[in-house]
Write a protein that holds these residues in place. Structure first.
Motif, PDB file in Angstrom:
ATOM      1  N   PRO A  77       0.779  -1.241   0.000  1.00  0.00           N
ATOM      2  CA  PRO A  77       0.000   0.000   0.000  1.00  0.00           C
ATOM      3  C   PRO A  77       0.813   1.295   0.000  1.00  0.00           C
ATOM      4  O   PRO A  77       0.519   2.206  -0.768  1.00  0.00           O
ATOM      5  CB  PRO A  77      -0.853  -0.104   1.266  1.00  0.00           C
ATOM      6  N   ARG A  78       1.837   1.408   0.843  1.00  0.00           N
ATOM      7  CA  ARG A  78       2.593   2.676   0.885  1.00  0.00           C
ATOM      8  C   ARG A  78       3.281   2.958  -0.445  1.00  0.00           C
ATOM      9  O   ARG A  78       3.303   4.093  -0.918  1.00  0.00           O
ATOM     10  CB  ARG A  78       3.597   2.662   2.025  1.00  0.00           C
ATOM     11  N   ALA A  79       3.835   1.922  -1.074  1.00  0.00           N
ATOM     12  CA  ALA A  79       4.500   2.099  -2.368  1.00  0.00           C
ATOM     13  C   ALA A  79       3.477   2.465  -3.446  1.00  0.00           C
ATOM     14  O   ALA A  79       3.734   3.304  -4.307  1.00  0.00           O
ATOM     15  CB  ALA A  79       5.251   0.829  -2.765  1.00  0.00           C
ATOM     16  N   ALA A  80       2.309   1.856  -3.381  1.00  0.00           N
ATOM     17  CA  ALA A  80       1.273   2.134  -4.384  1.00  0.00           C
ATOM     18  C   ALA A  80       0.749   3.562  -4.267  1.00  0.00           C
ATOM     19  O   ALA A  80       0.583   4.247  -5.283  1.00  0.00           O
ATOM     20  CB  ALA A  80       0.124   1.139  -4.241  1.00  0.00           C
ATOM     21  N   ILE A  81       0.504   4.018  -3.053  1.00  0.00           N
ATOM     22  CA  ILE A  81       0.014   5.392  -2.868  1.00  0.00           C
ATOM     23  C   ILE A  81       1.070   6.381  -3.360  1.00  0.00           C
ATOM     24  O   ILE A  81       0.762   7.366  -4.038  1.00  0.00           O
ATOM     25  CB  ILE A  81      -0.365   5.662  -1.393  1.00  0.00           C
ATOM     26  N   ALA A  82       2.343   6.120  -3.050  1.00  0.00           N
ATOM     27  CA  ALA A  82       3.419   6.991  -3.527  1.00  0.00           C
ATOM     28  C   ALA A  82       3.466   6.999  -5.049  1.00  0.00           C
ATOM     29  O   ALA A  82       3.641   8.050  -5.676  1.00  0.00           O
ATOM     30  CB  ALA A  82       4.756   6.536  -2.951  1.00  0.00           C
ATOM     31  N   ALA A  83       3.288   5.831  -5.671  1.00  0.00           N
ATOM     32  CA  ALA A  83       3.300   5.745  -7.138  1.00  0.00           C
ATOM     33  C   ALA A  83       2.093   6.464  -7.740  1.00  0.00           C
ATOM     34  O   ALA A  83       2.199   7.054  -8.824  1.00  0.00           O
ATOM     35  CB  ALA A  83       3.330   4.288  -7.580  1.00  0.00           C
ATOM     36  N   LEU A  84       0.956   6.434  -7.059  1.00  0.00           N
ATOM     37  CA  LEU A  84      -0.201   7.206  -7.532  1.00  0.00           C
ATOM     38  C   LEU A  84       0.118   8.695  -7.538  1.00  0.00           C
ATOM     39  O   LEU A  84      -0.219   9.414  -8.476  1.00  0.00           O
ATOM     40  CB  LEU A  84      -1.426   6.952  -6.642  1.00  0.00           C
TER      41      LEU A  84
END
Length: 144
Positions: A77-84
């Motif tokens: 989740p943290r990596a995905a939100i940052a990528a968003l």
């Protein structure tokens, strides 16, 4: 014999004419170039049966039919939100993480929830009979 040759010649001309008129095949044309597909990055929180629709759409070529080159990733989740936020990712399927981020002021939105049941559940020991009995107790989860 000239009459036979003349009749044969006329018949041959008629056959060529009619076969050309009724049986003409389209001329070969240069292969049409496929339009360039736009990249579409979709991240999943995990490989779960609830994500089957994403994989089936990819396998059936549905994304390509709409002009997208879909790439399906699995991200924490943290990596995905940052990528968003950096626009390296277009969609993330973890609704809970995305919703929590939005509640904290992160500029993301939940666009679709395709469940007919709650996404989260609480499991407790048998002496906990209702949510009020959790007051003051320690509760754990899979992310801090």
């Amino acid at each position: 014999m000239s009459e036979t040759v003349s009749r044969t010649a006329r018949l041959l001309v008629a056959l060529i004419f009619f076969s050309g008129a009724f049986c003409s095949l389209p001329r070969p044309t240069p292969a049409q170039q496929k339009p360039k597909l736009k990249p579409l990055h979709i991240a999943l929180a995990n490989h779960s049966v609830t994500m089957t629709a994403i994989y089936v759409a990819k396998q059936l070529g549905i994304y390509e039919n709409y002009g997208f080159d879909a790439r399906v990733l699995v991200l924490e989740p943290r990596a995905a939100i940052a990528a968003l936020l950096t626009e390296d990712l277009h969609f993330y399927t973890a609704i809970g993480s995305t919703g929590r981020a939005a509640l904290r002021g992160v500029p993301v939105r939940v666009g679709l929830v395709a469940l007919n049941r709650p996404d989260f559940m609480l499991v407790a020991s048998k002496e906990i009979a209702n949510i009020e009995q959790l007051r003051g107790k320690v509760v754990g989860g899979y992310v801090a």
